[in-house]
Design an enzyme around this catalytic site. Sequence first.
Site, PDB file in Angstrom:
ATOM      1  N   LYS A 155     -56.692 -14.766   2.673  1.00 58.62           N
ATOM      2  CA  LYS A 155     -55.535 -14.057   3.238  1.00 58.62           C
ATOM      3  C   LYS A 155     -55.998 -13.007   4.242  1.00 58.62           C
ATOM      4  O   LYS A 155     -55.430 -12.864   5.322  1.00 58.62           O
ATOM      5  CB  LYS A 155     -54.707 -13.420   2.112  1.00 58.62           C
ATOM      6  CG  LYS A 155     -53.942 -14.470   1.319  1.00 58.62           C
ATOM      7  CD  LYS A 155     -53.311 -13.946   0.054  1.00 58.62           C
ATOM      8  CE  LYS A 155     -52.701 -15.102  -0.744  1.00 58.62           C
ATOM      9  NZ  LYS A 155     -52.223 -14.740  -2.070  1.00 58.62           N
TER      10      LYS A 155
ATOM     11  N   GLN B 112     -52.175  -9.581  -5.803  1.00 59.47           N
ATOM     12  CA  GLN B 112     -52.573 -10.944  -6.173  1.00 59.47           C
ATOM     13  C   GLN B 112     -52.288 -11.190  -7.661  1.00 59.47           C
ATOM     14  O   GLN B 112     -52.690 -10.398  -8.520  1.00 59.47           O
ATOM     15  CB  GLN B 112     -54.067 -11.145  -5.860  1.00 59.47           C
ATOM     16  CG  GLN B 112     -54.554 -12.546  -6.087  1.00 59.47           C
ATOM     17  CD  GLN B 112     -53.882 -13.577  -5.160  1.00 59.47           C
ATOM     18  OE1 GLN B 112     -53.713 -13.337  -3.970  1.00 59.47           O
ATOM     19  NE2 GLN B 112     -53.497 -14.713  -5.712  1.00 59.47           N
TER      20      GLN B 112
ATOM     21  N   ASP C   2     -44.603 -11.218   0.061  1.00 58.45           N
ATOM     22  CA  ASP C   2     -44.697 -12.415  -0.785  1.00 58.45           C
ATOM     23  C   ASP C   2     -43.302 -12.945  -1.123  1.00 58.45           C
ATOM     24  O   ASP C   2     -43.152 -14.090  -1.531  1.00 58.45           O
ATOM     25  CB  ASP C   2     -45.409 -12.070  -2.108  1.00 58.45           C
ATOM     26  CG  ASP C   2     -46.807 -12.681  -2.186  1.00 58.45           C
ATOM     27  OD1 ASP C   2     -47.099 -13.613  -1.406  1.00 58.45           O
ATOM     28  OD2 ASP C   2     -47.597 -12.210  -3.035  1.00 58.45           O
TER      29      ASP C   2
END
Length: 291
Positions: free
Chosen positions: A53, A97, A120
């Site tokens: 990422k 995460q 997200d």
Amino acid sequence: MTAQSIDGNALAQQLREGMKAQVERLAAAGCRPGLAVLLVGEDPASQVYVRNKVKACESVGMHSLLERLPATLGEAELLARIDQLNADPAVHGILVQLPLPRHLDADLVIERIAPEKDVDGFHVASAGALMVGRPGFKPCTPYGCMKMLESIGCNPRGKHAVVIGRSNIVGKPMALLLLQASATVTICHSATPNLAEICRQADILVAAVGRPRFVSADMVKPGAVVLDVGINRLADGKLCGDVDFDAVREVAGWITPVPGGVGPMTITMLLQNTLESAERSASALPPPARI
Ligand code: NAD
């Protein structure tokens, strides 16, 4: 019939190329898009994901901040760090995460992220906005699937879309995005009887199950578009999707491979969401809904 493959790597690359100019335009106006990635603990798969990422951010000129935090980190400390990032004007997206170590409540942590930085798209405010059609971040994997449909000129309007899987991060938002695009949507899950029969009606079939080669050729309507979200690691270490690719490609019209299909699109849409967030913060556009 042999299906055409939808190349997620090529599409991701093309979209990222397009983002570079937008990033530089924002940077020139004093707002370089920035993503903060928090990794708690040392889960090996998560380490790879966060590295990818961060690299992706750098590849389009975005600012990124990777914080590796110890597995023993207390919940209050993590929430306090999120508060700081919420208030940091150089950070337009915050990603924690998952999975988190067991002693941390993932729902509480995700909901501490300001909805206007929830790139997200996992916050309940983002999920609610998607549900009612208000501006908000779309979860990256389903958002990437919609881009893949667009890339092949497949307009879901009037089509029957079947989504296998009802998770909050893939199945449900995928179904909502298809519904928003005027498809007739059926959501299937582990308690669905006659799964194969329902799948055979699908013009667009999305598999998000987490079982290797779950979707067989007899579950697919000739000419259908098949999007394979699954990522499964086999005993020999190779990756495979939820769709029996070799058999299904002989029936479908379009199909995504694994690897090289939906996967690269997920990270690309994370960049897209971060870009959208920076654009909103640089302009007078209203932020996404807060609850
Ligand atoms: P999940 O385990 O949360 O959900 C799986 C879903 O499959 C559940 O809703 C369940 O009802 C359904 N299911 C299970 N067995 C079934 C059966 N026999 N018949 C019908 N439905 C059944 O998983 P998830 O987080 O939604 O992820 C699904 C897959 O997608 C996994 O392989 C995951 O690794 C992968 N994934 C890929 C990406 C990507 O970037 N490509 C992103 C997220 C998840």
